[in-house]
Motif scaffolding. Structure first.
Motif, short mmCIF file in Angstrom:
data_model
loop_
_atom_site.label_atom_id
_atom_site.label_comp_id
_atom_site.label_asym_id
_atom_site.label_seq_id
_atom_site.Cartn_x
_atom_site.Cartn_y
_atom_site.Cartn_z
N ALA A 138 -1.96 -0.36 7.61
CA ALA A 138 -2.81 -0.81 8.71
C ALA A 138 -4.30 -0.75 8.34
O ALA A 138 -5.16 -1.08 9.16
CB ALA A 138 -2.54 0.02 9.97
N GLY A 139 -4.59 -0.28 7.12
CA GLY A 139 -5.97 -0.33 6.65
C GLY A 139 -6.79 0.92 6.88
O GLY A 139 -8.02 0.89 6.78
N MET A 140 -6.13 2.05 7.18
CA MET A 140 -6.86 3.28 7.40
C MET A 140 -7.43 3.83 6.08
O MET A 140 -6.78 3.75 5.05
CB MET A 140 -5.92 4.32 8.04
N THR A 141 -8.64 4.35 6.17
CA THR A 141 -9.22 5.06 5.03
C THR A 141 -8.70 6.49 5.05
O THR A 141 -8.78 7.16 6.08
CB THR A 141 -10.76 5.05 5.13
N MET A 142 -8.14 6.95 3.93
CA MET A 142 -7.47 8.25 3.94
C MET A 142 -7.83 9.10 2.72
O MET A 142 -7.90 8.60 1.61
CB MET A 142 -5.94 8.05 3.96
N VAL A 143 -8.05 10.39 2.98
CA VAL A 143 -8.24 11.35 1.89
C VAL A 143 -7.14 12.40 2.05
O VAL A 143 -7.00 12.99 3.12
CB VAL A 143 -9.62 12.02 1.94
N VAL A 144 -6.35 12.57 1.00
CA VAL A 144 -5.15 13.39 1.11
C VAL A 144 -5.15 14.49 0.06
O VAL A 144 -5.27 14.21 -1.14
CB VAL A 144 -3.88 12.52 0.91
N MET A 181 -7.21 4.85 -0.17
CA MET A 181 -6.44 6.08 -0.03
C MET A 181 -6.65 6.90 -1.30
O MET A 181 -6.25 6.49 -2.39
CB MET A 181 -4.96 5.78 0.17
N VAL A 182 -7.32 8.05 -1.11
CA VAL A 182 -7.66 8.89 -2.25
C VAL A 182 -6.88 10.19 -2.19
O VAL A 182 -6.85 10.84 -1.13
CB VAL A 182 -9.18 9.18 -2.28
N PHE A 183 -6.24 10.55 -3.27
CA PHE A 183 -5.53 11.82 -3.36
C PHE A 183 -6.39 12.85 -4.07
O PHE A 183 -6.93 12.56 -5.14
CB PHE A 183 -4.22 11.64 -4.13
N LEU A 184 -6.53 14.03 -3.47
CA LEU A 184 -7.19 15.14 -4.15
C LEU A 184 -6.09 16.06 -4.66
O LEU A 184 -5.31 16.58 -3.86
CB LEU A 184 -8.09 15.91 -3.20
#
Lengths: 221, 249
Positions: free
Chosen positions: B193-199, B37-40
């Motif tokens: 749940a293991g989702m790859t996320m860019v926020v 999970m990456v925050f921009l």
């Protein structure tokens, strides 16, 4: 007063003219049921073609022309002008084409406004889920566009129904033509009043529908 | 949760974006690993939303590459629609379809893109709404839902397509403060749940708690990146320091 009733609301004459007017009404309905869908579809194509950069100015010029030319002139051109180019259109086809072209230009502007009224975010949301351009248009954009401009579409439909009476000038035996025939035979204006009543019966439901749509769209805000 | 050995899901290579003469992105390189999970973050105009929107080509990059699960979105033969359904996106303004119910919103792409039958799509959509706690509102229209509920329907709409990666463009910025929590908790569940996320978000407290990595952008460039404790706690660049201090106080 008796004279007025005798000349305009003579029920005996109306009864006598009814069979002719009934056939005229059927012709008017046939013209409506073909010209309105033709105009709605043509208008949609006009609106969509106007969104294609390469076609935009052609569409604008064509729509401007069709909106500026009086529909009666267009009809006379198609019916009485084209034969000089060897194209002979029967009255019904000439009337259908004239009404269809005229209606397309007006429906087109309505569709365009409707499509423009749908926010860009709707396109982005649909495209982001993998919907193609056409799928986005048919499933997401057009339903909202139609809803937004429904009152205008109905309003224009009322105009188209009224315009069908123009077909009387090319001797298409629609309602007005039939009524006028009956008038000239009976030397009495009552058939015209009956025709007016039939137009009212035809259009009043649409007018009511329009009022309801307007009420509903105001309520959904 | 992340490790350098994890499989890369989203790779951005030398990405540039120019609007007219303005260069909004100046050669971005970024890799997001599976389950990360990456925050921009960054000031407005830093290019963070543009970067996010380039990741599914809603915004057309000027040059560079975006590679999702090994497929280069910029390659001429790539079926962008097929890829987009694998890249979920959540918008600041929700962008729900107002003429469809919550269920209709979620099931539309299932029917049109995945070609599921109506019954099948409805069942999948119901399960997705269940995941965001809105199974009971399946028949409601967006206008009858709160902002937080609308955003969760929008999340379900993306989730139902079983995306490989989810992009969030300021998902809570348009929400009243008391509704933010429900959206963040849905995102927390997805992460679990293991989702790859860019926020892209200004919710720095959420970033500190949930993100694996924070990327700070300014003037179209990545200025700083690292674990949230480092980037948010002890930023090295002056610009990041000023920005974070501004947001936290």
């Amino acid at each position: 007063m008796d004279l007025l009733i005798d000349q305009f609301f003579n029920t005996a004459i109306m009864a006598q003219a009814w069979p002719i007017l009934w056939r005229g009404l059927q012709m008017t309905l046939l013209l409506c049921l073909t010209a309105v869908p033709l105009g709605l579809l043509g208008g949609l194509l006009v609106a969509l073609a106007g969104r294609v950069r390469a076609l935009r100015w052609t569409v604008v010029a064509l729509v401007d022309l069709l909106r500026a030319v009086p529909p009666l002139v267009l009809l006379l051109f198609l019916y009485a002008g084209l034969p000089f180019a060897g194209i002979h259109l029967p009255p019904f086809l000439a009337a259908l084409l004239a009404l269809g072209l005229n209606a397309s230009s007006f429906y087109g502007e309505i569709w365009r406004a409707g499509i423009d009224s749908v926010g860009h975010g709707q396109w982005e949301a649909a495209r982001s889920t993998g919907l193609g351009h056409r799928q986005t248009l048919t499933a997401v954009i057009l339903p909202q566009a139609a809803r937004a401009v429904l009152p205008d579409l109905v309003s224009n439909t009322i105009e188209v129904v009224k315009l069908t009476s123009l077909a009387s000038v090319v001797a298409l035996p629609e309602l007005l033509y039939s009524a006028d025939m009956a008038r000239s035979v009976t030397y009495n204006a009552s058939p015209l009043m009956l025709a007016a009543g039939l137009y009212l019966a035809l259009l009043w439901p649409l007018v009511r529908l329009l009022a309801r749509f307007e009420h509903r769209s105001a309520g959904s805000r | 949760m992340s490790s350098s050995a994890a499989r890369p899901i989203l790779e951005v290579r030398k990405l540039t974006k120019r609007f007219g003469t303005v260069e909004v992105l100046k050669g971005i390189d970024m890799v997001v690993a599976e389950r990360e999970m990456v925050f921009l973050i960054g000031p407005s105009g830093s290019g963070k939303s543009t970067l996010l929107r380039c990741c599914n080509r809603l915004e057309e990059p000027t040059s560079g590459h975006v590679i999702v699960d090994g497929v280069d979105l910029m390659a001429p033969g790539t079926d962008i629609n097929a890829m987009r359904r694998r890249i979920g996106m959540v918008f600041q303004q929700f962008n729900l379809y107002p003429h469809l119910t919550a269920l209709g919103n979620v099931s539309l792409a299932l029917r049109k893109v995945l070609k599921q039958s109506r019954a099948q799509a409805d069942a999948t959509a119901r399960a997705a709404l269940e995941q965001v706690g809105l199974a009971a509102r399946a028949g409601a229209y967006p206008a009858d839902l709160s902002g937080g509920q609308q955003q969760r329907v929008a999340i379900a709409r993306a989730l139902a397509l079983e995306p490989t990666v989810m992009l969030f463009d300021e998902p809570t910025s348009a929400l009243d403060p008391e509704l933010v929590g429900s959206v963040l908790s849905a995102m927390r569940d997805m992460r679990a749940a293991g989702m790859t996320m860019v926020v892209v978000s200004h919710e720095l407290r959420f970033a500190r708690e949930a993100a694996d990595r924070v990327v700070f952008l300014d003037h179209g460039q990545i200025v700083e990146e690292g674990p949230p404790s480092q980037v948010l706690g002890t930023p090295t660049s002056e610009r990041a320091r000023a920005f974070i201090a501004d947001l936290l106080h």
